[in-house]
Design a protein around this motif. Structure first.
Motif, PDB file in Angstrom:
ATOM      1  N   ILE A  76     -80.393 -81.393  11.231  1.00 45.87           N
ATOM      2  CA  ILE A  76     -79.580 -81.599  12.442  1.00 45.87           C
ATOM      3  C   ILE A  76     -79.062 -80.258  12.953  1.00 45.87           C
ATOM      4  O   ILE A  76     -79.092 -79.979  14.160  1.00 45.87           O
ATOM      5  N   MET A  77     -78.607 -79.405  12.034  1.00 51.79           N
ATOM      6  CA  MET A  77     -78.112 -78.079  12.422  1.00 51.79           C
ATOM      7  C   MET A  77     -79.240 -77.259  13.048  1.00 51.79           C
ATOM      8  O   MET A  77     -79.037 -76.576  14.061  1.00 51.79           O
ATOM      9  N   HIS A  78     -80.435 -77.344  12.492  1.00 50.29           N
ATOM     10  CA  HIS A  78     -81.579 -76.612  13.041  1.00 50.29           C
ATOM     11  C   HIS A  78     -81.902 -77.104  14.450  1.00 50.29           C
ATOM     12  O   HIS A  78     -82.178 -76.293  15.355  1.00 50.29           O
ATOM     13  N   GLU A  79     -81.879 -78.400  14.656  1.00 51.21           N
ATOM     14  CA  GLU A  79     -82.155 -78.938  15.992  1.00 51.21           C
ATOM     15  C   GLU A  79     -81.114 -78.464  16.998  1.00 51.21           C
ATOM     16  O   GLU A  79     -81.451 -78.094  18.130  1.00 51.21           O
ATOM     17  N   ASN A  80     -79.841 -78.472  16.593  1.00 51.64           N
ATOM     18  CA  ASN A  80     -78.776 -78.021  17.499  1.00 51.64           C
ATOM     19  C   ASN A  80     -78.925 -76.537  17.831  1.00 51.64           C
ATOM     20  O   ASN A  80     -78.746 -76.130  18.986  1.00 51.64           O
ATOM     21  N   LEU A  81     -79.239 -75.720  16.823  1.00 55.58           N
ATOM     22  CA  LEU A  81     -79.423 -74.294  17.072  1.00 55.58           C
ATOM     23  C   LEU A  81     -80.637 -74.037  17.954  1.00 55.58           C
ATOM     24  O   LEU A  81     -80.614 -73.158  18.818  1.00 55.58           O
ATOM     25  N   ALA A  82     -81.699 -74.800  17.753  1.00 64.05           N
ATOM     26  CA  ALA A  82     -82.893 -74.639  18.588  1.00 64.05           C
ATOM     27  C   ALA A  82     -82.580 -75.019  20.028  1.00 64.05           C
ATOM     28  O   ALA A  82     -83.001 -74.323  20.974  1.00 64.05           O
ATOM     29  N   ARG A  83     -81.822 -76.086  20.218  1.00 60.92           N
ATOM     30  CA  ARG A  83     -81.442 -76.507  21.565  1.00 60.92           C
ATOM     31  C   ARG A  83     -80.566 -75.446  22.229  1.00 60.92           C
ATOM     32  O   ARG A  83     -80.765 -75.095  23.397  1.00 60.92           O
ATOM     33  N   PHE A  84     -79.588 -74.913  21.485  1.00 60.98           N
ATOM     34  CA  PHE A  84     -78.731 -73.861  22.036  1.00 60.98           C
ATOM     35  C   PHE A  84     -79.552 -72.620  22.373  1.00 60.98           C
ATOM     36  O   PHE A  84     -79.348 -71.995  23.412  1.00 60.98           O
ATOM     37  N   SER A  85     -80.468 -72.262  21.488  1.00 60.83           N
ATOM     38  CA  SER A  85     -81.287 -71.075  21.711  1.00 60.83           C
ATOM     39  C   SER A  85     -82.115 -71.207  22.982  1.00 60.83           C
ATOM     40  O   SER A  85     -82.217 -70.258  23.778  1.00 60.83           O
TER      41      SER A  85
END
Length: 126
Positions: free
Chosen positions: A60-69
């Motif tokens: 979930i953290m990876h998905e959020n960081l990818a979306r922010f990026s």
């Protein structure tokens, strides 16, 4: 070529520590050896469940960081496109920096050493 003599082998012996059941391999009155591992396997199962939960949170953290990026990259791209498309006439140039230094000298907020250092740095950069 001479062949090495084969090493003597020890015949298999029966275990003395555990008497065999005369009726065969029925374990009706004794504890099965797998039962001793039950608590260890339950702890292992709990640990794997915790690990799975942690990996789900990490995903979930990876998905959020990818979306922010992706969003931040789009923002930076928009700034870059804006910089190429929009002419900012009020942007400071060499003349405006010179006027600013003269103003600071006249007001007494800058010393001559600071001015000469800033002039030298501005001349080397341009």
């Amino acid at each position: 070529m001479s062949r090495r003599p084969s090493r003597p082998t020890t015949p298999l012996r029966r275990s003395i520590s555990r008497p065999r059941n005369p009726l065969g391999s029925s374990y009706s009155n004794s504890i099965h050896p797998i039962d001793t591992l039950k608590s260890g396997f339950s702890e292992l199962n709990d640990s794997f469940a915790d690990l799975d939960t942690n990996f789900q949170y990490l995903d979930i953290m990876h998905e959020n960081l990818a979306r922010f990026s992706e969003s931040f990259a789009a923002f930076l791209y928009g700034l870059e496109v804006n910089a190429w498309c929009v002419d900012f006439r009020e942007a400071p140039n060499a003349e405006s920096f010179k006027r600013f230094l003269e103003h600071e000298l006249a007001s007494g907020e800058l010393s001559m050493e600071g001015v000469s250092a800033s002039i030298v740095s501005s001349n080397t950069s341009s």
